[in-house]
Scaffold this motif. Structure first.
Motif, short mmCIF file in Angstrom:
data_model
loop_
_atom_site.label_atom_id
_atom_site.label_comp_id
_atom_site.label_asym_id
_atom_site.label_seq_id
_atom_site.Cartn_x
_atom_site.Cartn_y
_atom_site.Cartn_z
N ARG A 80 7.69 36.63 14.52
CA ARG A 80 9.06 37.13 14.56
C ARG A 80 9.31 37.88 15.88
O ARG A 80 8.56 38.80 16.22
CB ARG A 80 9.33 38.09 13.40
N GLU A 81 10.38 37.48 16.57
CA GLU A 81 10.78 38.20 17.78
C GLU A 81 12.06 38.98 17.45
O GLU A 81 12.33 39.26 16.29
CB GLU A 81 10.97 37.19 18.92
N LYS A 82 12.85 39.34 18.45
CA LYS A 82 14.08 40.10 18.19
C LYS A 82 15.00 39.27 17.30
O LYS A 82 15.16 38.07 17.54
CB LYS A 82 14.79 40.44 19.50
N PRO A 83 15.62 39.87 16.27
CA PRO A 83 16.52 39.10 15.41
C PRO A 83 17.73 38.58 16.18
O PRO A 83 18.23 39.24 17.10
CB PRO A 83 16.94 40.12 14.33
N SER A 84 18.19 37.40 15.81
CA SER A 84 19.30 36.77 16.52
C SER A 84 20.66 37.18 15.96
O SER A 84 21.69 36.89 16.55
CB SER A 84 19.16 35.25 16.47
N SER A 85 20.64 37.85 14.80
CA SER A 85 21.90 38.26 14.17
C SER A 85 21.63 39.40 13.19
O SER A 85 20.48 39.70 12.85
CB SER A 85 22.51 37.09 13.38
N GLU B 141 19.92 38.00 10.10
CA GLU B 141 18.47 37.77 10.25
C GLU B 141 17.72 39.10 10.19
O GLU B 141 16.67 39.20 9.55
CB GLU B 141 18.17 37.04 11.57
N LEU C 231 18.24 45.74 15.69
CA LEU C 231 18.64 44.44 16.25
C LEU C 231 18.00 44.20 17.63
O LEU C 231 18.00 43.08 18.13
CB LEU C 231 20.17 44.36 16.39
N ARG C 232 17.46 45.27 18.22
CA ARG C 232 16.94 45.16 19.59
C ARG C 232 15.41 45.20 19.67
O ARG C 232 14.86 45.33 20.77
CB ARG C 232 17.54 46.28 20.46
N LYS D 182 12.39 32.68 25.27
CA LYS D 182 12.37 31.55 24.32
C LYS D 182 11.78 30.29 24.96
O LYS D 182 11.42 29.34 24.26
CB LYS D 182 13.79 31.24 23.83
N ASP E 273 13.46 34.14 30.49
CA ASP E 273 13.88 33.45 29.27
C ASP E 273 12.67 33.37 28.34
O ASP E 273 11.85 32.46 28.45
CB ASP E 273 14.42 32.05 29.60
#
Length: 206
Positions: free
Chosen positions: A95-100, A103, A161-162, A40, A38
């Motif tokens: 900034r990490e992987k976009p959530s949508s 974003e 997105l990934r 996050k 995880d």
């Protein structure tokens, strides 16, 4: 000339296609394992500390998996585990992987005519000696203006997105808009070759 048979086995602790490609380009054969952590749950304000902490967490998770499997005990060849992590830093924000999709769209639009940086960590573990070492590499990317239709094509295709910060500079749609790169493209893609080579040598000789 064929590369000599390696006296150690490499495990790449990543599900990233880009990292696989880079390590293969370096001439190594390797097994793949993913950490399934995880990400996050690991937070720190400094991007350098974050990518190194995340790479260590990935390595720890994979070492735990290996300790519960019989395969590792049967291995005569010493194994070296490589774990890695990448974040994008834009305007002082990590900034990490976009959530949508929304974003990801905003991320790419922000880069238009501006610049961003990437930080990629490499964490190596010699599974026989217990030696570990981590370091990170930075790259900076300056962009020309990116047209809205290019942004939409990237979102529709979905690769952005990934990846961290929805940033892929080697993509054929993005490459024409990269104005300047300070650092290396392999570092931006998530596995800096020179740093990986250096840490691998240290791990093998530990």
């Amino acid at each position: 000339m064929e590369p000599a048979e390696s006296p150690f086995r490499i495990i790449l602790g990543s599900s990233s296609i880009a990292r696989r490609k880079i390590l293969a380009e370096m001439g190594y054969e390797f097994a793949l394992m993913s950490a399934d952590i995880d990400e996050k749950s690991i937070r720190t304000e400094k991007p350098e500390e974050l990518v190194m902490a995340l790479a260590k967490a990935k390595a720890d998770a994979i070492v735990s998996k290996l300790q519960t499997s019989d395969d590792q005990k049967k291995d005569v060849i010493p194994s070296i585990l490589i774990a890695s992590d990448t974040v994008v830093v834009y305007d002082g924000t990590i900034r990490e992987k976009p959530s949508s999709e929304e974003e990801a769209r905003q991320f790419i639009k922000d880069y238009s005519g501006k610049h961003a940086a990437t930080l990629s960590s490499v964490f190596v573990t010699n599974l026989k000696t217990g030696f570990t070492k981590v370091d990170c590499d930075k790259a900076e990317i300056y962009f020309h203006d990116i047209p809205d239709d290019v942004v939409e094509k990237l979102i529709e295709e979905g690769l952005v997105l990934r990846v961290a910060g929805a940033l892929i500079i080697e993509h054929p749609l993005v490459a024409p808009y990269v104005k300047n790169l300070i650092g290396t493209s392999d570092s931006v893609m998530g596995l800096p070759k020179a740093l990986t080579e250096k840490l691998l040598k240290e791990a093998v000789n530990s």
